[in-house]
Motif scaffolding. Structure first.
Motif, PDB file in Angstrom:
ATOM      1  N   ALA B  31      -8.747 -19.719 -33.602  1.00  9.44           N
ATOM      2  CA  ALA B  31      -9.175 -18.548 -33.672  1.00  9.44           C
ATOM      3  C   ALA B  31     -10.279 -18.062 -34.370  1.00  9.44           C
ATOM      4  O   ALA B  31     -10.200 -17.773 -35.346  1.00  9.44           O
ATOM      5  CB  ALA B  31      -7.923 -17.587 -33.064  1.00  9.44           C
ATOM      6  N   LEU B  32     -11.321 -17.309 -33.660  1.00  6.89           N
ATOM      7  CA  LEU B  32     -12.586 -16.110 -34.266  1.00  6.89           C
ATOM      8  C   LEU B  32     -12.914 -15.138 -33.534  1.00  6.89           C
ATOM      9  O   LEU B  32     -13.023 -15.401 -32.499  1.00  6.89           O
ATOM     10  CB  LEU B  32     -13.372 -17.638 -34.489  1.00  6.89           C
ATOM     11  CG  LEU B  32     -15.044 -16.837 -35.235  1.00  6.89           C
ATOM     12  CD1 LEU B  32     -15.562 -18.460 -35.317  1.00  6.89           C
ATOM     13  CD2 LEU B  32     -15.512 -16.997 -34.447  1.00  6.89           C
ATOM     14  N   TYR B  33     -13.303 -14.078 -34.123  1.00  8.84           N
ATOM     15  CA  TYR B  33     -13.460 -12.955 -33.294  1.00  8.84           C
ATOM     16  C   TYR B  33     -14.541 -12.833 -34.363  1.00  8.84           C
ATOM     17  O   TYR B  33     -14.412 -12.615 -34.981  1.00  8.84           O
ATOM     18  CB  TYR B  33     -12.324 -11.961 -33.595  1.00  8.84           C
ATOM     19  CG  TYR B  33     -11.019 -12.444 -33.447  1.00  8.84           C
ATOM     20  CD1 TYR B  33     -10.550 -13.085 -34.076  1.00  8.84           C
ATOM     21  CD2 TYR B  33     -10.303 -12.284 -32.432  1.00  8.84           C
ATOM     22  CE1 TYR B  33      -8.974 -13.625 -34.354  1.00  8.84           C
ATOM     23  CE2 TYR B  33      -9.340 -12.733 -31.637  1.00  8.84           C
ATOM     24  CZ  TYR B  33      -8.422 -13.262 -32.528  1.00  8.84           C
ATOM     25  OH  TYR B  33      -6.890 -13.903 -32.134  1.00  8.84           O
ATOM     26  N   TRP B  34     -14.921 -11.910 -33.289  1.00  9.60           N
ATOM     27  CA  TRP B  34     -16.448 -11.099 -33.378  1.00  9.60           C
ATOM     28  C   TRP B  34     -16.477  -9.727 -33.599  1.00  9.60           C
ATOM     29  O   TRP B  34     -15.882  -9.204 -31.868  1.00  9.60           O
ATOM     30  CB  TRP B  34     -17.759 -11.447 -32.783  1.00  9.60           C
ATOM     31  CG  TRP B  34     -18.645 -12.855 -33.801  1.00  9.60           C
ATOM     32  CD1 TRP B  34     -18.321 -14.351 -32.726  1.00  9.60           C
ATOM     33  CD2 TRP B  34     -19.285 -12.591 -34.704  1.00  9.60           C
ATOM     34  NE1 TRP B  34     -19.112 -15.117 -34.036  1.00  9.60           N
ATOM     35  CE2 TRP B  34     -19.757 -14.366 -34.363  1.00  9.60           C
ATOM     36  CE3 TRP B  34     -19.639 -11.584 -35.267  1.00  9.60           C
ATOM     37  CZ2 TRP B  34     -20.327 -14.496 -36.226  1.00  9.60           C
ATOM     38  CZ3 TRP B  34     -20.601 -12.881 -36.333  1.00  9.60           C
ATOM     39  CH2 TRP B  34     -20.607 -14.357 -36.717  1.00  9.60           C
ATOM     40  N   TYR B  35     -16.562  -8.638 -34.488  1.00  6.23           N
ATOM     41  CA  TYR B  35     -16.263  -7.347 -33.887  1.00  6.23           C
ATOM     42  C   TYR B  35     -17.289  -6.730 -34.706  1.00  6.23           C
ATOM     43  O   TYR B  35     -18.666  -7.220 -35.569  1.00  6.23           O
ATOM     44  CB  TYR B  35     -15.000  -6.258 -35.119  1.00  6.23           C
ATOM     45  CG  TYR B  35     -14.005  -6.946 -34.697  1.00  6.23           C
ATOM     46  CD1 TYR B  35     -13.291  -8.629 -34.951  1.00  6.23           C
ATOM     47  CD2 TYR B  35     -13.363  -6.499 -33.544  1.00  6.23           C
ATOM     48  CE1 TYR B  35     -12.319  -8.758 -34.027  1.00  6.23           C
ATOM     49  CE2 TYR B  35     -12.247  -6.315 -33.149  1.00  6.23           C
ATOM     50  CZ  TYR B  35     -10.982  -7.373 -33.680  1.00  6.23           C
ATOM     51  OH  TYR B  35     -10.205  -8.261 -33.005  1.00  6.23           O
ATOM     52  N   ARG B  36     -18.041  -5.502 -34.227  1.00  4.09           N
ATOM     53  CA  ARG B  36     -19.000  -4.662 -34.349  1.00  4.09           C
ATOM     54  C   ARG B  36     -18.776  -3.807 -35.318  1.00  4.09           C
ATOM     55  O   ARG B  36     -17.558  -2.381 -34.773  1.00  4.09           O
ATOM     56  CB  ARG B  36     -20.080  -3.882 -33.416  1.00  4.09           C
ATOM     57  CG  ARG B  36     -21.431  -3.423 -34.191  1.00  4.09           C
ATOM     58  CD  ARG B  36     -22.124  -2.981 -32.833  1.00  4.09           C
ATOM     59  NE  ARG B  36     -22.028  -2.778 -31.664  1.00  4.09           N
ATOM     60  CZ  ARG B  36     -22.733  -2.360 -30.270  1.00  4.09           C
ATOM     61  NH1 ARG B  36     -23.852  -3.362 -30.788  1.00  4.09           N
ATOM     62  NH2 ARG B  36     -22.160  -1.622 -29.728  1.00  4.09           N
ATOM     63  N   LEU B  46     -16.254  -7.163 -29.768  1.00  6.33           N
ATOM     64  CA  LEU B  46     -17.325  -8.416 -29.387  1.00  6.33           C
ATOM     65  C   LEU B  46     -16.528  -9.087 -28.300  1.00  6.33           C
ATOM     66  O   LEU B  46     -17.014  -9.208 -27.173  1.00  6.33           O
ATOM     67  CB  LEU B  46     -18.674  -8.535 -30.060  1.00  6.33           C
ATOM     68  CG  LEU B  46     -19.267  -7.535 -31.263  1.00  6.33           C
ATOM     69  CD1 LEU B  46     -20.299  -8.170 -32.033  1.00  6.33           C
ATOM     70  CD2 LEU B  46     -19.122  -6.622 -29.463  1.00  6.33           C
ATOM     71  N   ILE B  47     -16.176 -10.670 -28.864  1.00  8.47           N
ATOM     72  CA  ILE B  47     -16.078 -11.814 -28.568  1.00  8.47           C
ATOM     73  C   ILE B  47     -14.786 -12.405 -29.621  1.00  8.47           C
ATOM     74  O   ILE B  47     -14.617 -12.612 -30.479  1.00  8.47           O
ATOM     75  CB  ILE B  47     -17.091 -12.366 -28.444  1.00  8.47           C
ATOM     76  CG1 ILE B  47     -17.122 -13.790 -27.245  1.00  8.47           C
ATOM     77  CG2 ILE B  47     -17.849 -13.048 -29.796  1.00  8.47           C
ATOM     78  CD1 ILE B  47     -18.660 -14.520 -27.243  1.00  8.47           C
ATOM     79  N   TYR B  48     -14.074 -13.162 -28.288  1.00  4.37           N
ATOM     80  CA  TYR B  48     -12.911 -14.018 -28.829  1.00  4.37           C
ATOM     81  C   TYR B  48     -12.892 -15.461 -28.506  1.00  4.37           C
ATOM     82  O   TYR B  48     -12.827 -15.358 -27.333  1.00  4.37           O
ATOM     83  CB  TYR B  48     -11.342 -13.165 -28.775  1.00  4.37           C
ATOM     84  CG  TYR B  48     -10.497 -14.520 -28.901  1.00  4.37           C
ATOM     85  CD1 TYR B  48      -9.751 -14.798 -27.212  1.00  4.37           C
ATOM     86  CD2 TYR B  48     -10.198 -15.238 -29.897  1.00  4.37           C
ATOM     87  CE1 TYR B  48      -8.555 -15.413 -27.453  1.00  4.37           C
ATOM     88  CE2 TYR B  48      -8.620 -15.990 -29.438  1.00  4.37           C
ATOM     89  CZ  TYR B  48      -8.107 -15.271 -28.619  1.00  4.37           C
ATOM     90  OH  TYR B  48      -7.289 -17.236 -27.984  1.00  4.37           O
ATOM     91  N   PHE B  49     -12.951 -16.564 -29.618  1.00  5.47           N
ATOM     92  CA  PHE B  49     -13.547 -17.778 -29.569  1.00  5.47           C
ATOM     93  C   PHE B  49     -11.434 -18.167 -29.823  1.00  5.47           C
ATOM     94  O   PHE B  49     -11.478 -18.171 -31.313  1.00  5.47           O
ATOM     95  CB  PHE B  49     -13.864 -19.146 -30.451  1.00  5.47           C
ATOM     96  CG  PHE B  49     -15.611 -18.523 -29.194  1.00  5.47           C
ATOM     97  CD1 PHE B  49     -16.571 -17.275 -30.729  1.00  5.47           C
ATOM     98  CD2 PHE B  49     -15.986 -19.112 -29.324  1.00  5.47           C
ATOM     99  CE1 PHE B  49     -17.256 -16.978 -30.292  1.00  5.47           C
ATOM    100  CE2 PHE B  49     -17.375 -19.100 -28.950  1.00  5.47           C
ATOM    101  CZ  PHE B  49     -18.165 -18.054 -29.011  1.00  5.47           C
ATOM    102  N   SER B  58     -15.090 -10.018 -23.239  1.00 12.12           N
ATOM    103  CA  SER B  58     -15.552  -8.313 -22.371  1.00 12.12           C
ATOM    104  C   SER B  58     -16.496  -8.013 -23.683  1.00 12.12           C
ATOM    105  O   SER B  58     -16.744  -6.364 -22.791  1.00 12.12           O
ATOM    106  CB  SER B  58     -14.332  -8.401 -22.433  1.00 12.12           C
ATOM    107  OG  SER B  58     -13.413  -7.713 -23.031  1.00 12.12           O
ATOM    108  N   GLY B  59     -16.374  -7.419 -24.675  1.00 12.00           N
ATOM    109  CA  GLY B  59     -16.658  -7.083 -25.743  1.00 12.00           C
ATOM    110  C   GLY B  59     -18.306  -6.626 -26.192  1.00 12.00           C
ATOM    111  O   GLY B  59     -19.039  -5.927 -25.932  1.00 12.00           O
ATOM    112  N   ALA B  67     -22.520 -15.869 -27.885  1.00  8.97           N
ATOM    113  CA  ALA B  67     -22.329 -16.339 -29.106  1.00  8.97           C
ATOM    114  C   ALA B  67     -21.724 -17.729 -28.595  1.00  8.97           C
ATOM    115  O   ALA B  67     -21.673 -17.959 -27.564  1.00  8.97           O
ATOM    116  CB  ALA B  67     -20.896 -14.984 -29.532  1.00  8.97           C
ATOM    117  N   GLU B  68     -21.837 -18.630 -29.583  1.00  6.47           N
ATOM    118  CA  GLU B  68     -20.907 -19.974 -29.908  1.00  6.47           C
ATOM    119  C   GLU B  68     -20.513 -20.412 -30.624  1.00  6.47           C
ATOM    120  O   GLU B  68     -20.822 -19.588 -31.761  1.00  6.47           O
ATOM    121  CB  GLU B  68     -22.220 -21.143 -29.356  1.00  6.47           C
ATOM    122  CG  GLU B  68     -23.481 -20.969 -30.613  1.00  6.47           C
ATOM    123  CD  GLU B  68     -24.513 -22.669 -30.081  1.00  6.47           C
ATOM    124  OE1 GLU B  68     -23.637 -22.725 -28.965  1.00  6.47           O
ATOM    125  OE2 GLU B  68     -24.668 -22.562 -30.943  1.00  6.47           O
TER     126      GLU B  68
END
Lengths: 115, 113
Positions: B31-36, B46-49, B58-59, B67-68
């Motif tokens: 699992a990988l997440y991006w936050y701002r 922001l986004i969840y992989f 959704s974020g 993102a990829e």
């Protein structure tokens, strides 16, 4: 419904005192409530977390108190030390297919412990 | 590696330019997440992989953000036609799976001038 409200924004405590930070949420689907500690220039680090099946969790000097009916939870730091000076974030996330770690963060509390 | 690694640490770009931010998660974390994180604010999801797919985007604030993730490892967050309001610290986190603790990188501080 997705918000987590955190207070106070900033807090100054004398060394040896108790630091208390509060959070409130609306979404009843939230079932994981972590607290993160962030030092300047660093990413947040998990400090302690709780799930709603217990009302309190203690790890060393750090305690989470959880009130499910009031939809509130708080972090207590006992015997606060200058090294505890940091920004603290509460967070919450729902379980389910969309990701248990889709964390919704509070606005943060800048804690300063005076020596 | 020992932790989540992000590069660059700091990025200054001109308004209108595209930027790419990189995240190397902890090996084996699916699992990988991006936050701002805007100045003085909490973190915004922001986004969840999960693996290489993104079940929750959704974020992402606008279609300028994408993102990829490849090889169930490295992820890239791309911001096209950057705006001043994009200035923030972008944080990446990874976890063994979606039900376990997420570990954060140190972030990329993006400044759009």
């Amino acid at each position: 419904q997705q918000q987590v409200k955190q207070s106070p924004q900033s807090l100054i405590v004398q060394k040896g005192g108790i630091s208390i930070i509060n959070c409130a949420y609306e979404n009843t689907a939230f079932d994981y409530f972590p607290w993160y500690q962030q030092f300047p220039g660093k990413g947040p680090a998990l400090l302690i977390a709780i799930r709603p099946d217990v009302s309190e969790k203690k790890e060393g000097r750090f305690t989470i108190s959880f009130n499910k009916s009031a939809k509130q939870f708080s972090l207590h730091i006992m015997d606060s030390q200058p090294g505890d000076s940091a920004t603290y974030f509460c967070a919450a996330s729902p379980s389910g297919e969309q990701g248990a770690q889709k964390l919704v963060f509070g606005q943060g509390t800048r804690l300063t412990i005076n020596p | 590696g020992a932790g989540v690694s992000q590069s660059p640490s700091n990025k200054v770009t001109e308004k209108g330019k595209d930027v790419e931010l990189r995240c190397d998660p902890i090996s084996g974390h699916t699992a990988l997440y991006w936050y701002r994180q805007r100045l003085g604010q909490g973190l915004e999801f922001l986004i969840y992989f999960q693996g290489n797919s993104a079940p929750d985007k959704s974020g992402l604030p606008s279609d300028r953000f994408s993102a990829e993730r490849t090889g169930e490892s490295v992820s890239t967050l791309t911001i096209q036609r950057t705006q001043q309001e994009d200035s923030a610290v972008y944080l990446c986190a990874s976890s063994v799976d979606r039900n376990t603790e997420a570990f954060f990188g140190q972030g990329t501080r993006l400044t759009v001038v």
